[in-house]
Write a protein that holds these residues in place. Structure first.
Motif, PDB file in Angstrom:
ATOM      1  N   ASP A   1      -3.615   3.244  -4.777  1.00  7.33           N
ATOM      2  CA  ASP A   1      -2.952   1.831  -3.560  1.00  7.33           C
ATOM      3  C   ASP A   1      -3.246   2.033  -1.760  1.00  7.33           C
ATOM      4  OD1 ASP A   1      -2.788  -0.542  -2.383  1.00  7.33           O
ATOM      5  OD2 ASP A   1      -0.737  -0.652  -3.521  1.00  7.33           O
ATOM      6  N   LEU A   2      -4.360   1.927  -1.946  1.00  9.04           N
ATOM      7  CA  LEU A   2      -5.325   2.488  -0.169  1.00  9.04           C
ATOM      8  C   LEU A   2      -5.593   1.079   0.572  1.00  9.04           C
ATOM      9  CD1 LEU A   2      -7.484   5.442  -1.236  1.00  9.04           C
ATOM     10  CD2 LEU A   2      -5.396   4.830  -0.268  1.00  9.04           C
ATOM     11  N   ARG A   3      -5.051   0.214   0.152  1.00 14.15           N
ATOM     12  CA  ARG A   3      -5.120  -1.662   0.776  1.00 14.15           C
ATOM     13  C   ARG A   3      -4.791  -1.455   2.502  1.00 14.15           C
ATOM     14  NH1 ARG A   3      -0.790  -5.741  -2.957  1.00 14.15           N
ATOM     15  NH2 ARG A   3      -0.140  -3.099  -2.896  1.00 14.15           N
TER      16      ARG A   3
ATOM     17  N   ALA B   1       0.508  -1.134   0.249  1.00 13.64           N
ATOM     18  CA  ALA B   1      -0.055  -0.127   0.070  1.00 13.64           C
ATOM     19  C   ALA B   1       1.203   1.166   0.314  1.00 13.64           C
ATOM     20  CB  ALA B   1      -1.196   0.228   1.074  1.00 13.64           C
ATOM     21  N   ASP B   2       0.330   1.947  -0.441  1.00 14.35           N
ATOM     22  CA  ASP B   2       1.187   3.397  -0.847  1.00 14.35           C
ATOM     23  C   ASP B   2       0.429   4.577   0.595  1.00 14.35           C
ATOM     24  OD1 ASP B   2       2.142   6.189  -1.175  1.00 14.35           O
ATOM     25  OD2 ASP B   2       2.184   5.625  -3.629  1.00 14.35           O
ATOM     26  N   GLN B   3       1.370   4.390   1.758  1.00 11.73           N
ATOM     27  CA  GLN B   3       1.023   5.112   3.004  1.00 11.73           C
ATOM     28  C   GLN B   3       1.207   6.949   2.728  1.00 11.73           C
ATOM     29  OE1 GLN B   3       0.403   3.768   5.424  1.00 11.73           O
ATOM     30  NE2 GLN B   3       1.192   1.280   4.599  1.00 11.73           N
ATOM     31  N   GLY B   4       1.948   6.506   1.663  1.00 11.11           N
ATOM     32  CA  GLY B   4       1.354   8.285   1.369  1.00 11.11           C
ATOM     33  C   GLY B   4       0.229   8.584   0.995  1.00 11.11           C
ATOM     34  N   GLN B   5      -0.395   7.670   0.274  1.00 12.19           N
ATOM     35  CA  GLN B   5      -1.213   8.406  -0.349  1.00 12.19           C
ATOM     36  C   GLN B   5      -3.060   8.216   0.376  1.00 12.19           C
ATOM     37  OE1 GLN B   5      -2.892   5.963  -3.980  1.00 12.19           O
ATOM     38  NE2 GLN B   5      -0.727   6.540  -5.025  1.00 12.19           N
ATOM     39  N   ILE B   6      -2.156   7.092   2.040  1.00 11.91           N
ATOM     40  CA  ILE B   6      -3.555   6.674   2.479  1.00 11.91           C
ATOM     41  C   ILE B   6      -3.733   8.034   3.334  1.00 11.91           C
ATOM     42  CG2 ILE B   6      -3.868   5.389   4.733  1.00 11.91           C
ATOM     43  CD1 ILE B   6      -2.538   2.946   3.252  1.00 11.91           C
TER      44      ILE B   6
ATOM     45  N   VAL C   1      -9.991   2.543  -7.784  1.00 12.49           N
ATOM     46  CA  VAL C   1      -9.388   2.311  -6.165  1.00 12.49           C
ATOM     47  C   VAL C   1      -9.038   1.125  -5.711  1.00 12.49           C
ATOM     48  CG1 VAL C   1      -8.057   3.283  -3.759  1.00 12.49           C
ATOM     49  CG2 VAL C   1      -9.246   4.888  -5.632  1.00 12.49           C
ATOM     50  N   ASN C   2      -7.580   0.347  -5.474  1.00 10.79           N
ATOM     51  CA  ASN C   2      -6.954  -0.770  -4.715  1.00 10.79           C
ATOM     52  C   ASN C   2      -7.361  -0.372  -3.117  1.00 10.79           C
ATOM     53  OD1 ASN C   2      -6.185  -2.781  -3.624  1.00 10.79           O
ATOM     54  ND2 ASN C   2      -5.525  -3.117  -4.806  1.00 10.79           N
TER      55      ASN C   2
ATOM     56  N   ASP D   1     -11.648  -2.071  -5.765  1.00 11.89           N
ATOM     57  CA  ASP D   1     -11.393  -3.201  -5.002  1.00 11.89           C
ATOM     58  C   ASP D   1     -11.552  -3.413  -3.793  1.00 11.89           C
ATOM     59  OD1 ASP D   1      -9.902  -5.619  -4.005  1.00 11.89           O
ATOM     60  OD2 ASP D   1      -8.170  -5.582  -5.923  1.00 11.89           O
ATOM     61  N   LEU D   2     -12.952  -3.431  -3.285  1.00 16.15           N
ATOM     62  CA  LEU D   2     -12.859  -3.521  -1.760  1.00 16.15           C
ATOM     63  C   LEU D   2     -12.782  -4.810  -1.246  1.00 16.15           C
ATOM     64  CD1 LEU D   2     -15.497  -1.386  -2.518  1.00 16.15           C
ATOM     65  CD2 LEU D   2     -14.168  -0.894  -0.915  1.00 16.15           C
ATOM     66  N   ARG D   3     -12.405  -5.843  -2.482  1.00 19.94           N
ATOM     67  CA  ARG D   3     -12.251  -7.803  -1.220  1.00 19.94           C
ATOM     68  C   ARG D   3     -11.958  -7.625  -0.323  1.00 19.94           C
ATOM     69  NH1 ARG D   3      -7.869 -10.053  -5.195  1.00 19.94           N
ATOM     70  NH2 ARG D   3      -7.052  -8.721  -5.717  1.00 19.94           N
ATOM     71  N   GLY D   4     -12.563  -7.995   0.916  1.00 20.11           N
ATOM     72  CA  GLY D   4     -12.097  -8.309   2.283  1.00 20.11           C
ATOM     73  C   GLY D   4     -12.457  -6.950   3.132  1.00 20.11           C
TER      74      GLY D   4
END
Length: 199
Positions: free
Chosen positions: A30-32, A2-7, A49-50, A70-73
């Motif tokens: 990427d916000l996994r 995941a991209d912590q900067g994006q989060i 968005v992931n 992508d909202l899996r799980g």
């Protein structure tokens, strides 16, 4: 990863996220695993968005465009997704227990093995949605459109389908014990005879 900067940008608020996204249209979003319980995300640009495995429990996503997200799980327990656009969204194994999905657009969404226990899906659009093995126990689906939906092996115990459309839906080995189907349109529902009743 995941991209912590994006989060962190999204944690600053919807305005900051949308501005950054407009400035970076070709980025991979990427916000996994993002931890955003109770976040107010109304108006956020979250399509494509992931958000796999993200904690969005109790979040307000009403009216949000989540196409091909992508909202899996993901943990969406108690989230407000009223009138959200989730067409083609991957929600496999997502936890939507008690979520508000009234009038949400979920056509062709992948909800295999998702937990929709006591979810509110009144007037939701679920045309061709894949709900195989999903838990819809005590879910409220009054006047929802489930035409051509795949409900094989779904748990529908106590679900309310009052006035719902289930034309050409596949209900093979679905468990319908105690389900309410008053005024539901069941024309050509496939393998209804294989569903587990009474209902």
């Amino acid at each position: 990863m995941a991209d912590q900067g994006q989060i962190e940008i999204l944690r600053r608020g919807v305005a900051a996220w949308n501005a950054w996204r407009e400035e970076n249209p070709t980025a991979e979003f990427d916000l996994r695993g993002a931890d955003l319980p109770g976040a107010d995300l109304r108006g956020a640009y979250l399509h494509v968005v992931n958000l796999q495995g993200a904690n969005l429990s109790g979040a307000n996503l009403s009216g949000v465009l989540l196409l091909r997200t992508d909202l899996r799980g993901a943990d969406l327990r108690g989230a407000n997704l009223q009138q959200a656009s989730l067409e083609g969204t991957d929600l496999r194994r997502a936890n939507l227990q008690g979520a508000n999905l009234q009038q949400a657009r979920l056509s062709r969404a992948d909800l295999r093995a998702a937990n929709l226990l006591q979810a509110e899906l009144a007037k939701a659009e679920l045309v061709k949605a894949n709900l195989q093995g999903a838990n819809l126990q005590q879910a409220r689906l009054s006047r929802a459109n489930l035409s051509r939906a795949d409900l094989r092996q779904a748990t529908l115990i106590g679900a309310n389908f009052e006035g719902a459309t289930l034309r050409d839906a596949d209900l093979r080995r679905a468990t319908l014990i105690g389900a309410t189907v008053t005024q539901a349109q069941l024309a050509q529902a496939r393998s209804l005879e294989d569903a587990v009743g009474p209902w």
